[in-house]
Design a protein around this motif. Sequence first.
Motif, PDB file in Angstrom:
ATOM      1  N   HIS A   1       0.835  -1.213   0.000  1.00 36.75           N
ATOM      2  CA  HIS A   1       0.000   0.000   0.000  1.00 36.75           C
ATOM      3  C   HIS A   1       0.863   1.252   0.000  1.00 36.75           C
ATOM      4  O   HIS A   1       0.545   2.243  -0.644  1.00 36.75           O
ATOM      5  CB  HIS A   1      -0.920  -0.022   1.226  1.00 36.75           C
ATOM      6  N   ALA A   2       1.947   1.207   0.768  1.00 35.43           N
ATOM      7  CA  ALA A   2       2.883   2.339   0.831  1.00 35.43           C
ATOM      8  C   ALA A   2       4.294   1.786   0.667  1.00 35.43           C
ATOM      9  O   ALA A   2       4.686   0.877   1.386  1.00 35.43           O
ATOM     10  CB  ALA A   2       2.756   3.075   2.159  1.00 35.43           C
ATOM     11  N   ARG A   3       5.012   2.305  -0.312  1.00 37.91           N
ATOM     12  CA  ARG A   3       6.362   1.804  -0.559  1.00 37.91           C
ATOM     13  C   ARG A   3       7.362   2.434   0.411  1.00 37.91           C
ATOM     14  O   ARG A   3       7.097   3.459   1.025  1.00 37.91           O
ATOM     15  CB  ARG A   3       6.768   2.095  -2.007  1.00 37.91           C
TER      16      ARG A   3
ATOM     17  N   PRO B   1       7.566   2.138   6.422  1.00 35.49           N
ATOM     18  CA  PRO B   1       6.290   2.660   6.914  1.00 35.49           C
ATOM     19  C   PRO B   1       6.521   3.768   7.934  1.00 35.49           C
ATOM     20  O   PRO B   1       7.494   3.757   8.684  1.00 35.49           O
ATOM     21  CB  PRO B   1       5.640   1.436   7.568  1.00 35.49           C
ATOM     22  N   SER B   2       5.617   4.722   7.977  1.00 33.97           N
ATOM     23  CA  SER B   2       5.734   5.834   8.922  1.00 33.97           C
ATOM     24  C   SER B   2       4.812   5.668  10.114  1.00 33.97           C
ATOM     25  O   SER B   2       4.844   6.492  11.033  1.00 33.97           O
ATOM     26  CB  SER B   2       5.418   7.161   8.216  1.00 33.97           C
ATOM     27  N   SER B   3       3.976   4.632  10.114  1.00 31.86           N
ATOM     28  CA  SER B   3       3.068   4.390  11.233  1.00 31.86           C
ATOM     29  C   SER B   3       2.677   2.921  11.249  1.00 31.86           C
ATOM     30  O   SER B   3       2.809   2.213  10.238  1.00 31.86           O
ATOM     31  CB  SER B   3       1.802   5.260  11.099  1.00 31.86           C
ATOM     32  N   THR B   4       2.194   2.477  12.396  1.00 23.50           N
ATOM     33  CA  THR B   4       1.703   1.096  12.468  1.00 23.50           C
ATOM     34  C   THR B   4       0.475   0.920  11.585  1.00 23.50           C
ATOM     35  O   THR B   4       0.217  -0.185  11.091  1.00 23.50           O
ATOM     36  CB  THR B   4       1.369   0.707  13.912  1.00 23.50           C
TER      37      THR B   4
ATOM     38  N   GLU C   1       0.159   2.077   8.615  1.00 26.37           N
ATOM     39  CA  GLU C   1       0.687   1.714   7.296  1.00 26.37           C
ATOM     40  C   GLU C   1       1.123   0.258   7.262  1.00 26.37           C
ATOM     41  O   GLU C   1       0.974  -0.415   6.245  1.00 26.37           O
ATOM     42  CB  GLU C   1       1.856   2.626   6.925  1.00 26.37           C
TER      43      GLU C   1
ATOM     44  N   ALA D   1      -2.010  -1.644   6.793  1.00 25.96           N
ATOM     45  CA  ALA D   1      -2.507  -1.455   5.443  1.00 25.96           C
ATOM     46  C   ALA D   1      -1.691  -2.237   4.419  1.00 25.96           C
ATOM     47  O   ALA D   1      -2.207  -2.597   3.349  1.00 25.96           O
ATOM     48  CB  ALA D   1      -2.502   0.033   5.093  1.00 25.96           C
ATOM     49  N   ASN D   2      -0.432  -2.515   4.725  1.00 23.20           N
ATOM     50  CA  ASN D   2       0.417  -3.281   3.818  1.00 23.20           C
ATOM     51  C   ASN D   2       0.216  -4.786   3.930  1.00 23.20           C
ATOM     52  O   ASN D   2       0.761  -5.542   3.132  1.00 23.20           O
ATOM     53  CB  ASN D   2       1.888  -2.952   4.054  1.00 23.20           C
TER      54      ASN D   2
ATOM     55  N   SER E   1      -5.509  -6.669   3.787  1.00 20.88           N
ATOM     56  CA  SER E   1      -6.186  -5.384   3.949  1.00 20.88           C
ATOM     57  C   SER E   1      -6.947  -4.952   2.706  1.00 20.88           C
ATOM     58  O   SER E   1      -7.821  -4.086   2.782  1.00 20.88           O
ATOM     59  CB  SER E   1      -5.186  -4.302   4.345  1.00 20.88           C
TER      60      SER E   1
ATOM     61  N   THR F   1       9.904  -4.714   9.039  1.00 23.60           N
ATOM     62  CA  THR F   1       9.613  -3.292   8.909  1.00 23.60           C
ATOM     63  C   THR F   1       9.290  -2.640  10.244  1.00 23.60           C
ATOM     64  O   THR F   1       9.433  -1.418  10.388  1.00 23.60           O
ATOM     65  CB  THR F   1       8.424  -3.067   7.961  1.00 23.60           C
TER      66      THR F   1
END
Length: 867
Positions: free
Chosen positions: A299-301, A304-307, A309, A312-313, A317, A394
């Motif tokens: 979802h985000a390459r 990740p900047s948050s749990t 994300e 979502a990955n 999801s 991650t």
Amino acid sequence: MPRPVCHPRLEAAAAASPFASPAAFALRLTALTRDAVGVLDGGPTAALAAALEDFLRTRAAGMSLDVLRQLRDAAWFPPGRLRVPLHDHLRALAGRYLVHAGRRVALRPDGDPAERAAAWRWVSLALPTDLLVAALCSTSSLEPPDDAALLVTPRLAELLRKPCAETHLHVGAGIPFGLLWAALMRDLSTSRLRLRAATGAPPFGDADAFTGHLLAGATVRLLLASFLRRREHAGAAETFDAFLRARLRHIADAVPWGFGAHEAHRGLLHALRLVERRAAPPPLELARRLYQALSGPPHARGQPSSTGEVIANDPLSTWLPWSPGLALPETRLICRALRYLADEGGGDGAFALAFWQYQRIRCMTHGFLVEEPGTAGLDWFTRHYGRISPLRGTLTVLTYSSALELQSRDLSLGALEARTSPEPAWTKVRDEVRELARQACRFRPPPRRPRPEVGLVLHLIKEHERTLPTGQKRLHADPDHLAFGCRFGAWFHERQRQAVAIETALQRHPELLLVLRGIDVANVELAVPTWPLVPLFRRVREASRRASARLGRARPRWEAGPMRATVHAGEDFRRLVEGLRRVHEPIEFGMLEMGDRLGHAVALGEDPERWAAAARTVAQPAEERLDDLLWELERYRRREIGAETGRLEHVRGEAVALARQIYDGDERFDLDDLLAARALRHSAAALARVGYPFFRERPVRRAPERLFQRYLSDAEVFARGQRPVHVEADATEAAMLRAAQRWLRGVLGAREITVECNPSSNLLIADYLALDEHAAFRLQPVAGMAAPEGPPVLVSVNTDNPVTFASSLADEFAHVYFALLGRDVPADAALAWLDKARENGHLSRFTLRASAEPRALLDLSPRRRRR
């Protein structure tokens, strides 16, 4: 004759074995069956029962096989049932402990709450909590609202609305298993995992086999999800087997990879067969490439900047997106699968087999990370802790965010202190502090809860061994080293580099003191004595004092005092006096000051008579025994504890005899010389005079200096000091221990030193039968319970390692509360004790009020400071 044993622990192991044991995976069970009451079917169930008996018999303290069989049948078969599908077994297990409670699933409030909570503690160590939450929710049409069970009672919840401080958290383990699994499901498609670095034998034999099974399980997970999604959205009524026959080639045709649809189809079939235990693992890179193509782009390459994300990955999801108020996609998948098995899928053997085999891979991974009851001692814990990092993937860049979210659950988190090991480069120390500040700045506390203060405690790691260039191992205590020529020289040199890195970081960036709040020493307690730590702690403290003085002028509003200290001590000991000595030495030699803390310190609350009865004869290295005797003699000499004439003479005689064996008969010394040599060893100035860790022998005349130098550098003295001696406990020693505990508790009280109590950690590492035996109840006595002589000790409640002990801060308060109720302590007295422990934790925190302010945290950012 049977010995005391914890029946709920055995019952939990029996109940969990169909889901979490290697035998269950090998036997491919989908149901528990028997031919008649008391007679198993002679097939897979009987084979699982035999494996369970082998597992339990070494943990059952002499219980007969018939008793274990009765325990097994009670766990597996409801009255009158001859066949129990596993979904029924899991639902019944969940219903025994959990109940719907509005927006959460909670511990059942009926019956005996203390007894149920004590049993739940063992069940939650044996199985992932989200599996049981999903099982309970599968009995209704409700979506699982969360992945954790609410353990706190209404009154305890009100108490925990007051500020709570987490002051003992190893941040690398501050991750709930469900979140770690979600990250793992994406990381398996990358090359981020390094499972070969995990300590101990992983599930399925070795790291490659473990990785292969994880990849196959993750692939089958997506096939199971695709099948259930098709049924849910398209209304298809086919079985899983029919779905695979009809759809697997279409799925293979759609896989975007360069090996063709035929190879994709073969790979998917191979994953199913591996999970069903009908094939060997395929080449790992090929399996990874297939899973990568099957799971699609993240979802985000990037990192990740948050749990959020991370969740979502998770490939699930795309079908089951996560949002607050909902459980993770995995929990919701399990819930749907169990509903299917309990309804239309009751006869779908292919789905049941694939689903339960996948769940066993997951449960065995949980068991690999969570410390098994009965594996007492810090060596076993260290092995479990070493398994987390290779599986984090991650989440390694989000450990602080994860810890803040986990420890904010079900209470008002007033402060969080995260512990990690420092790097030997000052720039990395600086960056670690800034990373905590960055993640804390982004953290959003639960509604109507304040932002927590945050702090970083850097801990020096104790290690037993070093590795030679030849690959051979040597103890760090062995002075035979070409470069250093003294005990712990190589170990000290590495830790000195870390201390210098902290010192330099504070010198260049004193503002780091906003978050960098403490120094600690951790890991295998018995691996390194106290004396090499004294110069390291002094160096870091002095650097922090200089930084505090500079910061007092530049940022007076922060009120940033110097770093403080805590020490893991008195948790692991061969003899109780050794535990007390290791608790006292950091105070005796200036490592701990007013308002500092001690980690664990269970030796202070251990009952001496009970310990002496259980450890009548214990082997101990001769030099450790000598140090115990010298510590005891020093207490007599200073008149800190009284001495019986017979005991005093015995200790003097044994100390001299041991010393003559260790230092050989030609050395001329007396007891005063031995005591003075012990003090020199713990003196930073004395160590500096001989160039430690690069030892330079100096000509000396006085016996204490000769003993001191020989202890440091003489390989023969070292070898003789390692000789095991068998020490017998007797009534005079028990009396001395009781007096020493009483005196030492007073020492801690006069210095406002708080003991960081970690209930679940101590339950497993100290191998208590139940939590109501915890030493904390003797350190800080409970109203209505018998108290030991002497002053109380300040005690706080913490988690230590959440994923290793399957817990959180609120859960730890709840476990202690129910343990007190189980000891017939009235609820008001139990709550009062917990409120005192909560207050102790908050008042003993090292964090600063300003660290709860995003604006202050932003001041640690290099971009912010340049403006």
